[in-house]
Design an enzyme around this catalytic site. Structure first.
Site, PDB file in Angstrom:
ATOM      1  N   GLU A 151       0.852  -1.202   0.000  1.00 41.71           N
ATOM      2  CA  GLU A 151       0.000   0.000   0.000  1.00 41.71           C
ATOM      3  C   GLU A 151       0.884   1.247   0.000  1.00 41.71           C
ATOM      4  O   GLU A 151       2.005   1.217   0.496  1.00 41.71           O
ATOM      5  CB  GLU A 151      -0.884   0.021   1.239  1.00 41.71           C
ATOM      6  CG  GLU A 151      -1.821  -1.175   1.370  1.00 41.71           C
ATOM      7  CD  GLU A 151      -2.871  -1.216   0.267  1.00 41.71           C
ATOM      8  OE1 GLU A 151      -3.391  -0.144  -0.075  1.00 41.71           O
ATOM      9  OE2 GLU A 151      -3.149  -2.306  -0.252  1.00 41.71           O
ATOM     10  N   TYR A 182       3.696  -3.999  -9.029  1.00 41.18           N
ATOM     11  CA  TYR A 182       2.346  -4.559  -9.176  1.00 41.18           C
ATOM     12  C   TYR A 182       2.163  -5.325 -10.486  1.00 41.18           C
ATOM     13  O   TYR A 182       1.117  -5.919 -10.719  1.00 41.18           O
ATOM     14  CB  TYR A 182       1.316  -3.439  -9.111  1.00 41.18           C
ATOM     15  CG  TYR A 182       0.893  -3.081  -7.710  1.00 41.18           C
ATOM     16  CD1 TYR A 182      -0.254  -3.635  -7.162  1.00 41.18           C
ATOM     17  CD2 TYR A 182       1.636  -2.191  -6.941  1.00 41.18           C
ATOM     18  CE1 TYR A 182      -0.664  -3.312  -5.882  1.00 41.18           C
ATOM     19  CE2 TYR A 182       1.229  -1.847  -5.659  1.00 41.18           C
ATOM     20  CZ  TYR A 182       0.078  -2.414  -5.131  1.00 41.18           C
ATOM     21  OH  TYR A 182      -0.319  -2.082  -3.866  1.00 41.18           O
ATOM     22  N   TYR A 267       4.255   4.359  -7.244  1.00 39.90           N
ATOM     23  CA  TYR A 267       2.969   3.738  -6.887  1.00 39.90           C
ATOM     24  C   TYR A 267       2.116   3.623  -8.150  1.00 39.90           C
ATOM     25  O   TYR A 267       1.304   4.489  -8.482  1.00 39.90           O
ATOM     26  CB  TYR A 267       2.260   4.535  -5.794  1.00 39.90           C
ATOM     27  CG  TYR A 267       1.028   3.836  -5.247  1.00 39.90           C
ATOM     28  CD1 TYR A 267       1.115   2.576  -4.667  1.00 39.90           C
ATOM     29  CD2 TYR A 267      -0.232   4.429  -5.318  1.00 39.90           C
ATOM     30  CE1 TYR A 267      -0.007   1.925  -4.177  1.00 39.90           C
ATOM     31  CE2 TYR A 267      -1.364   3.788  -4.817  1.00 39.90           C
ATOM     32  CZ  TYR A 267      -1.240   2.545  -4.261  1.00 39.90           C
ATOM     33  OH  TYR A 267      -2.356   1.897  -3.777  1.00 39.90           O
TER      34      TYR A 267
END
Ligand SMILES: *[C@@H]1O[C@H](CO)[C@@H](O)[C@H](O)[C@H]1NC(C)=O
Ligand SMILES: *[C@@H]1O[C@H](CO)[C@@H](O)[C@H](O)[C@H]1NC(C)=O
Ligand SMILES: *[C@@H]1O[C@H](CO)[C@@H](O)[C@H](O)[C@H]1NC(C)=O
Length: 374
Positions: A151, A182, A267
């Site tokens: 996260e 990811y 991210y």
């Protein structure tokens, strides 16, 4: 050859002179054309077909393990103890060799292996605030504790009691000891011809599971939908969407809004990698374009920052909708690469184990708090 100013010689002279005189004209004539093209401002029309250098390096080394590989190749029997299932989700512990070509790793959730385990994996969200669910036994000197968190800092609770506890960080960030993105782009080594662009019957789609009107992405969406129609799914009003429906919906859209819920360097989540792998052009909102290009080819996506306003972006998407050649350019990278989203759980556990297997150095994460949230 030209002793006498013969007819043919004059001709030659004139031709040469003509070329010399005309070339600047041709140049001047074409130059404005190029400028005119530039002024059309196609910011996201692919500039290069394949992954740039940074991108290729990043992608060929999906985590830093390979770079840091020790020469002896590591122990054959490395035990990684998964102390808690991340988010309580169980997964198959036997996938490291078949899925990641990682050998010599043994994953377990059997806490009686504590004294033998070379590494212990802890998932941030599942660590109790008072550390009451952490191991109580003294740590064997060779053992490394891995702090896992996928996260972003905005989405994880800041904790100051985690300093001087772990030996390795494992997150999506490039500055982690073990970086687990990811998803990844890898070279299409199978020699497989790249997939056709799937059939499209929608222009722009967005699946949103966590609606928060304060998020930057919600504000942008509200603006964008004034200028172009957007099919939305998964908002609490419409109910959640199954995995199959997700794939069907995403692949049937020309563009997908890959809007991150918070903006942080690196991210870049499955919201990007899934649409990429499903044959849709992602329109990204997240860290700057340069950061994306460290992970994926610059020609594979559209960035909202490429445009001065949501109106301009909408106009550009409409233009691409009308121009199939321009639209297809977003898929040329697929001739060399394939995209895949990583599998939460096995991906992290296998790579953590492999890192520990290959790296015997001493390491302590002193100030996790300011490193992650600072
Ligand atoms: C989701 O629901 C909220 C509140 O009902 C609404 O304001 C918002 O426009 C909806 N968003 C989408 C993408 O449908
Ligand atoms: C976008 O903004 C920049 C800087 O203000 C300006 O130079 C450029 O012309 C704008 N582009 C369009 C297409 O309006
Ligand atoms: C791991 O970190 C702990 C806590 O700081 C430290 O005591 C231990 O020596 C470290 N172990 C290794 C192998 O780096």
């Amino acid at each position: 050859m030209c002793q006498n100013i013969s007819r043919s010689c004059k001709n030659l002279f004139f031709k040469v002179a003509l070329v010399i005189v005309v070339s600047p004209i041709v140049y001047v004539y074409f130059e404005p054309t190029v400028n005119w093209l530039k002024s059309l401002n196609y910011p996201s029309v692919p500039k290069h077909d394949v992954c740039g250098d940074i991108c290729i390096n990043a992608l060929k080394t999906p985590n830093q393990i390979q770079i840091a590989a020790s020469s002896q190749g590591g122990d054959l029997d490395t035990i990684l103890l998964i102390w808690m299932w991340p988010f309580g989700q169980q997964f198959d512990l036997g996938l490291c060799s078949s899925m990641y070509d990682i050998h010599g790793c043994h994953l377990t959730v059997d806490k009686s292996q504590f004294n033998k385990a070379h590494g212990i994996l802890f998932h941030h969200r599942d660590i109790n605030g008072d550390l009451s669910n952490m191991p109580k036994l003294p740590r064997p000197p060779f053992q490394k504790w891995v702090w896992m968190n996928m996260e972003s800092p905005s989405n994880s609770r800041q904790r100051s009691n985690l300093n001087n506890l772990f030996n390795l960080t494992m997150t999506y960030r490039q500055d982690s000891d073990i970086m687990v993105p990811y998803g990844r782009i890898s070279e299409n080594t199978g020699g497989k011809k790249h997939d056709e662009i799937p059939h499209k019957n929608k222009l722009v789609c967005w699946i949103v599971s966590n609606w928060n009107s304060d998020f930057k992405r919600s504000k942008y969406y509200e603006e964008l939908k004034e200028h172009i129609s957007i099919e939305t799914y998964g908002n609490h009003s419409n109910g959640r969407i199954s995995n199959q429906d997700y794939s069907d919906v995403v692949s049937s859209c020309k563009f997908y809004l890959s809007f991150e819920n918070s903006i942080h360097k690196d991210y870049i989540t499955e919201k990007l990698y899934k649409p990429l792998s499903l044959g849709t052009v992602p329109v990204v909102l997240g860290p700057p374009r340069k950061n994306y290009e460290e992970f994926i080819p610059g020609s594979a996506f559209i960035h909202v920052d490429d445009f001065n306003s949501s109106k301009e972006l909408a106009e550009h998407l409409k233009l691409l909708d009308q121009n199939d050649d321009l639209y297809r350019q977003f898929f040329t990278w697929k001739e060399h690469f394939v995209a895949s989203a990583s599998i939460f759980g096995p991906d992290q556990a296998c790579h953590a184990c492999d890192h520990i297997r290959r790296n015997k150095n001493y390491r302590v994460v002193n100030d996790l708090n300011s490193w992650y949230w600072g």
